[in-house]
Design an enzyme around this catalytic site. Structure first.
Site, PDB file in Angstrom:
ATOM      1  CB  CYS A 271      -1.044   0.627   1.384  1.00  0.00           C
ATOM      2  SG  CYS A 271      -2.286   0.954   0.753  1.00  0.00           S
TER       3      CYS A 271
ATOM      4  CG  HIS B  46      -3.841  -3.351   3.442  1.00  0.00           C
ATOM      5  ND1 HIS B  46      -2.714  -2.422   3.860  1.00  0.00           N
ATOM      6  CD2 HIS B  46      -4.501  -2.477   2.862  1.00  0.00           C
ATOM      7  CE1 HIS B  46      -2.591  -1.345   4.043  1.00  0.00           C
ATOM      8  NE2 HIS B  46      -3.369  -1.275   3.064  1.00  0.00           N
TER       9      HIS B  46
ATOM     10  CD  GLU C 119      -0.597  -5.078   5.011  1.00  0.00           C
ATOM     11  OE1 GLU C 119      -0.604  -3.962   5.870  1.00  0.00           O
ATOM     12  OE2 GLU C 119      -0.691  -6.126   4.027  1.00  0.00           O
TER      13      GLU C 119
END
Length: 229
Positions: A94, A172, A174
């Site tokens: 990001c 994202h 993660e």
């Protein structure tokens, strides 16, 4: 600690935007991580060196990667420039993907509209970016830098690029559902401006958590395989 055993470096910008699934993946793969928190260190004095790292990860931020008034941005750029000069692989996520793109000669600017929620990503390279829904949370967007390969996109912006051993993503991988719900709860204006709701973010996390984890691990594994080959 010798250079050969130095842990991978993770740059964290906000306490509520941690490594999440990346940390889980690293633990399961036996990869040591060192997290450096810019938000806890002011303008970045004392940032660890990147030399000898297996890779560097740059996480998300509420800051804009083109806003040179951000106190720590110049220091992070110097760290990225050193990693690039030493050919230390970088994974930018990001904001991190935007900052990596800028360091490589791409551009970052406000997106045509924000993307927030568990949204579909069109993969142009399914082996690297498994197609499906990922958590999106951004108001800015990057253009892939010169010489980069576009790997994924959405109706709003480029979503992933590869440049040599470096990988930048706009989404994202993660983020866990709990992290996403925390953002939705704590940043309701961002949710509203994107035309979605906290309930939608919660429901998306419940529906897509397992698949999102599987796709994240596959993406991290592919990044690791390419930098170790």
């Amino acid at each position: 600690m010798s250079a050969a055993t130095r842990p991978a470096l993770v740059l964290e910008h906000e306490a509520d935007a941690p490594a999440g699934l990346l940390a889980d993946w690293a633990a399961e793969r036996g990869i040591d991580l060192e997290v450096f928190a810019w938000h806890a260190d002011g303008d970045g004095d004392g940032a660890p060196d990147v030399a000898g790292r297996p890779f560097v990860v740059v996480l998300g931020s509420e800051a804009s990667a083109f806003d040179d008034t951000v106190p720590w941005l110049a220091r992070e750029r110097a760290l990225l420039d050193r990693a690039l000069a030493l050919d230390v692989p970088i994974l930018g996520i990001c904001f991190g993907g935007q900052h990596l793109a800028r360091a490589l000669g791409g551009t970052v600017s406000p997106a045509s509209r924000p993307e927030v929620g568990w949204l579909e990503v069109e993969s142009l390279d399914p082996e690297t970016v498994p197609p499906g829904r990922y958590l999106q949370w951004h108001r800015d967007a990057f253009t892939p830098p010169p010489g980069a390969e576009l790997l994924a996109r959405s109706p709003v912006s480029a979503q992933a690029f590869r440049h040599g051993r470096h990988l930048g993503v706009q989404f994202h991988p993660e983020v866990t559902p709990a992290i996403a719900l925390g953002w939705a709860t704590n940043y309701p204006d961002s949710v509203r401006r994107a035309g979605t709701t906290v309930a939608d973010v919660r429901a998306g996390g419940e529906e897509h958590a397992a698949d999102a984890r599987r796709r994240a691990y596959a993406l991290f594994d592919m990044f690791r395989s390419r930098i170790s080959g």
